[in-house]
Design a protein around this motif. Structure first.
Motif, PDB file in Angstrom:
ATOM      1  N   THR A  89       0.821  -1.207   0.000  1.00  0.00           N
ATOM      2  CA  THR A  89       0.000   0.000   0.000  1.00  0.00           C
ATOM      3  C   THR A  89       0.858   1.261   0.000  1.00  0.00           C
ATOM      4  OG1 THR A  89      -1.687  -1.190   1.266  1.00  0.00           O
ATOM      5  CG2 THR A  89      -1.836   1.213   1.220  1.00  0.00           C
ATOM      6  N   VAL A  90       0.568   2.155  -0.917  1.00  0.00           N
ATOM      7  CA  VAL A  90       1.170   3.489  -0.920  1.00  0.00           C
ATOM      8  C   VAL A  90       0.228   4.433  -0.175  1.00  0.00           C
ATOM      9  CG1 VAL A  90       1.583   5.523  -2.366  1.00  0.00           C
ATOM     10  CG2 VAL A  90       2.652   3.356  -2.944  1.00  0.00           C
ATOM     11  N   LEU A  91       0.773   5.201   0.742  1.00  0.00           N
ATOM     12  CA  LEU A  91      -0.013   6.164   1.512  1.00  0.00           C
ATOM     13  C   LEU A  91       0.452   7.572   1.197  1.00  0.00           C
ATOM     14  CD1 LEU A  91      -1.997   6.973   3.787  1.00  0.00           C
ATOM     15  CD2 LEU A  91      -0.115   6.631   5.406  1.00  0.00           C
ATOM     16  N   ILE A  92      -0.486   8.424   0.790  1.00  0.00           N
ATOM     17  CA  ILE A  92      -0.203   9.842   0.557  1.00  0.00           C
ATOM     18  C   ILE A  92      -1.096  10.634   1.508  1.00  0.00           C
ATOM     19  CG2 ILE A  92      -0.227  11.731  -1.114  1.00  0.00           C
ATOM     20  CD1 ILE A  92       0.174   9.641  -3.303  1.00  0.00           C
ATOM     21  N   ASN A  93      -0.486  11.287   2.470  1.00  0.00           N
ATOM     22  CA  ASN A  93      -1.259  11.903   3.534  1.00  0.00           C
ATOM     23  C   ASN A  93      -0.436  12.979   4.232  1.00  0.00           C
ATOM     24  OD1 ASN A  93      -3.513  12.017   5.513  1.00  0.00           O
ATOM     25  ND2 ASN A  93      -1.958  11.255   6.923  1.00  0.00           N
ATOM     26  N   ASN A  94      -1.120  13.991   4.738  1.00  0.00           N
ATOM     27  CA  ASN A  94      -0.480  15.034   5.517  1.00  0.00           C
ATOM     28  C   ASN A  94      -0.568  14.664   6.995  1.00  0.00           C
ATOM     29  OD1 ASN A  94       0.592  17.429   6.471  1.00  0.00           O
ATOM     30  ND2 ASN A  94      -1.363  18.501   6.417  1.00  0.00           N
ATOM     31  N   ARG A 130       2.869  14.016  -7.362  1.00  0.00           N
ATOM     32  CA  ARG A 130       2.270  12.893  -6.647  1.00  0.00           C
ATOM     33  C   ARG A 130       0.821  12.677  -7.056  1.00  0.00           C
ATOM     34  NH1 ARG A 130       3.860  13.073  -0.395  1.00  0.00           N
ATOM     35  NH2 ARG A 130       4.089  10.812  -0.586  1.00  0.00           N
ATOM     36  N   LEU A 131       0.066  13.745  -7.228  1.00  0.00           N
ATOM     37  CA  LEU A 131      -1.321  13.590  -7.651  1.00  0.00           C
ATOM     38  C   LEU A 131      -1.398  13.051  -9.078  1.00  0.00           C
ATOM     39  CD1 LEU A 131      -2.953  16.796  -6.137  1.00  0.00           C
ATOM     40  CD2 LEU A 131      -3.167  14.445  -5.330  1.00  0.00           C
ATOM     41  N   SER A 132      -0.456  13.437  -9.915  1.00  0.00           N
ATOM     42  CA  SER A 132      -0.413  12.895 -11.271  1.00  0.00           C
ATOM     43  C   SER A 132      -0.158  11.389 -11.228  1.00  0.00           C
ATOM     44  CB  SER A 132       0.674  13.590 -12.092  1.00  0.00           C
ATOM     45  OG  SER A 132       0.376  14.962 -12.266  1.00  0.00           O
ATOM     46  N   ARG A 133       0.701  10.973 -10.304  1.00  0.00           N
ATOM     47  CA  ARG A 133       0.987   9.547 -10.171  1.00  0.00           C
ATOM     48  C   ARG A 133      -0.255   8.794  -9.693  1.00  0.00           C
ATOM     49  NH1 ARG A 133       5.335   9.666  -6.637  1.00  0.00           N
ATOM     50  NH2 ARG A 133       6.600  10.353  -8.381  1.00  0.00           N
ATOM     51  N   VAL A 134      -0.991   9.374  -8.746  1.00  0.00           N
ATOM     52  CA  VAL A 134      -2.237   8.748  -8.287  1.00  0.00           C
ATOM     53  C   VAL A 134      -3.228   8.634  -9.440  1.00  0.00           C
ATOM     54  CG1 VAL A 134      -4.239   9.008  -6.775  1.00  0.00           C
ATOM     55  CG2 VAL A 134      -1.946   9.520  -5.904  1.00  0.00           C
ATOM     56  N   TYR A 135      -3.313   9.680 -10.228  1.00  0.00           N
ATOM     57  CA  TYR A 135      -4.216   9.671 -11.380  1.00  0.00           C
ATOM     58  C   TYR A 135      -3.827   8.575 -12.362  1.00  0.00           C
ATOM     59  CZ  TYR A 135      -6.329  11.137 -15.786  1.00  0.00           C
ATOM     60  OH  TYR A 135      -7.007  11.163 -16.980  1.00  0.00           O
ATOM     61  N   THR A 163      -9.322  16.779   0.060  1.00  0.00           N
ATOM     62  CA  THR A 163      -9.131  15.654  -0.856  1.00  0.00           C
ATOM     63  C   THR A 163     -10.239  15.517  -1.885  1.00  0.00           C
ATOM     64  OG1 THR A 163      -7.980  14.519   0.934  1.00  0.00           O
ATOM     65  CG2 THR A 163      -8.690  13.173  -0.924  1.00  0.00           C
ATOM     66  N   GLY A 164     -11.477  15.745  -1.471  1.00  0.00           N
ATOM     67  CA  GLY A 164     -12.597  15.565  -2.390  1.00  0.00           C
ATOM     68  C   GLY A 164     -12.511  16.419  -3.637  1.00  0.00           C
ATOM     69  N   MET A 165     -11.899  17.586  -3.528  1.00  0.00           N
ATOM     70  CA  MET A 165     -11.724  18.465  -4.682  1.00  0.00           C
ATOM     71  C   MET A 165     -10.877  17.778  -5.748  1.00  0.00           C
ATOM     72  SD  MET A 165     -13.044  21.656  -4.326  1.00  0.00           S
ATOM     73  CE  MET A 165     -13.508  22.873  -3.083  1.00  0.00           C
ATOM     74  N   GLY A 169     -12.020  15.575  -9.835  1.00  0.00           N
ATOM     75  CA  GLY A 169     -11.400  15.755 -11.146  1.00  0.00           C
ATOM     76  C   GLY A 169     -10.776  14.476 -11.668  1.00  0.00           C
ATOM     77  N   MET A 170     -10.077  13.736 -10.796  1.00  0.00           N
ATOM     78  CA  MET A 170      -9.451  12.486 -11.212  1.00  0.00           C
ATOM     79  C   MET A 170     -10.487  11.471 -11.695  1.00  0.00           C
ATOM     80  SD  MET A 170      -6.528  11.737  -8.367  1.00  0.00           S
ATOM     81  CE  MET A 170      -5.251  12.925  -7.960  1.00  0.00           C
ATOM     82  N   GLU A 171     -11.576  11.380 -10.979  1.00  0.00           N
ATOM     83  CA  GLU A 171     -12.604  10.405 -11.333  1.00  0.00           C
ATOM     84  C   GLU A 171     -13.290  10.767 -12.647  1.00  0.00           C
ATOM     85  OE1 GLU A 171     -13.931   8.882  -6.881  1.00  0.00           O
ATOM     86  OE2 GLU A 171     -14.863  10.669  -7.723  1.00  0.00           O
TER      87      GLU A 171
END
Length: 267
Positions: A89-94, A130-135, A163-165, A169-171
Motif C-alpha cells: 500500500t502506498v499512503l499519501i497523507n499530511n 504525486r497527484l499525477s501519479r495517483v491519477y 481531498t474531495g476536490m 477531477g481524477m474520477e
C-alpha cells in the motif's frame, strides 16, 4: 425520534478550530458527563492519531480517551485489512498516522506499482507530481482508497480545499471511482454508535459540515445538529432550504456551547 442515547461530535470546527478550543465546548462535555450521557467523536482529521487527538483535547480542558475517537484512518485500516489483506500500500497523507493503521504494509511510491493507493487529507504532500501519479494508477485500474471525500476544512486563516476536490477531477477524467471510507459514508456513524452501545436513532450528531456531518448522520437515523462555527456557511444552508425536497438539519445552533439546550428540549 428515539430517546437520547448518546452524542456524537465532529471535532474540527465544532470543538476546536485550528486546534484552539471553541468557547463553551469543555462546558458542554462536562454537561454530558454530569448527566451520564454517552459520547463519541467522529473525525475525518488525518494529520493526527487518535492518541494525539485525545491528548490535544485533554490539554484544552476536554478530557477524552483515544478509544472514544473514530477516525477516517482507523476506519480505512479496517477496510484495507478486510478487503486487501497483505496488500502493498502506498499512503499519501499530511500527517504520520501509521500507528492507527496496524497490519497495513506501506511501501515507497518509487518502487513497483502498489496493490492499493490510499490518500488521506490534503496538504503539502499533495504535489502536482504525486497527484499525477495517483491519477495514472487510477487510470490503470489500481484501487485508490480515500480516507474521506471532504471538500474543504477551516483554519484560523480561512478555508482550505481538501481531498474531495482532487478526487472529483481524477474520477471524471479517468472514468474510474475511488472508494471513500470516512464521512459522509455511513460506516463511521454506525461504528461510532456501536462504540457507544446505542442505536443510531438514539444518537445526536453535532457537526459544522451540512452534508458530511449532519445530513449524512440523519440518513442513518441520527438527529442532526448543525453549528454555526468552523466551516459553516449560511449561504449553503439557505440554498438547501430553497430546495423543495432538500433534506434539512434537525437543529441549527450558534455553537456547541448551546447544545445542552437542544438536548433538554429533546428530553
Amino acid at each position: 425520534m428515539g430517546i437520547l442515547g448518546g452524542v456524537l461530535f465532529d471535532i474540527d470546527g465544532v470543538l476546536v478550530t485550528s486546534w484552539k478550543p471553541v468557547p463553551g465546548a469543555a462546558e458542554t462535555l462536562e454537561f454530558l458527563a454530569s448527566k451520564d450521557i454517552a459520547r463519541a467523536f467522529l473525525t475525518n482529521t488525518t494529520s493526527k492519531t487518535r492518541s494525539q487527538i485525545a491528548d490535544a483535547l485533554t490539554e484544552m480542558g476536554m478530557p477524552v480517551h483515544a478509544d472514544e475517537i473514530v477516525t477516517a484512518a482507523s476506519l480505512t485500516a479496517d477496510y484495507l485489512r478486510e478487503t486487501y489483506p497483505g496488500a502493498k500500500t502506498v499512503l499519501i497523507n499530511n500527517g504520520d498516522i501509521a500507528r492507527d493503521m496496524p497490519g497495513i504494509e506501506f511501501v515507497e511510491e518509487t518502487g513497483d506499482d502498489p496493490d492499493v493507493v490510499v490518500v488521506g487529507g490534503a496538504g503539502p504532500e499533495f504535489t502536482h507530481e504525486r497527484l499525477s501519479r495517483v491519477y495514472d494508477w487510477l487510470c490503470r485500474g489500481i484501487p485508490v482508497v480515500a480516507m474521506h471525500r471532504s471538500l474543504m476544512w477551516t483554519t484560523g486563516a480561512g478555508l482550505r480545499i481538501d481531498t474531495g476536490m482532487y478526487l472529483a477531477g481524477m474520477e471524471k477524467a479517468s472514468g474510474h471511482k475511488a472508494r471513500a471510507i470516512g464521512k459522509p459514508a455511513p460506516l463511521g456513524f454506525q461504528a461510532a454508535a456501536e462504540r457507544m452501545g446505542v442505536d443510531p436513532v438514539d444518537v445526536v450528531m453535532v457537526g459544522d459540515d451540512l452534508d458530511n456531518d449532519v445530513l449524512a448522520a440523519q440518513v442513518v437515523g441520527m438527529t442532526g445538529v448543525l453549528v454555526r462555527t468552523g466551516k459553516f456557511q449560511q449561504d449553503v444552508l439557505d440554498r438547501r432550504a430553497k430546495q423543495e425536497f432538500g433534506l434539512q438539519p434537525s437543529h441549527v445552533i450558534d455553537s456547541v456551547a448551546t447544545l445542552p439546550e437542544v438536548l433538554r428540549i429533546r428530553g
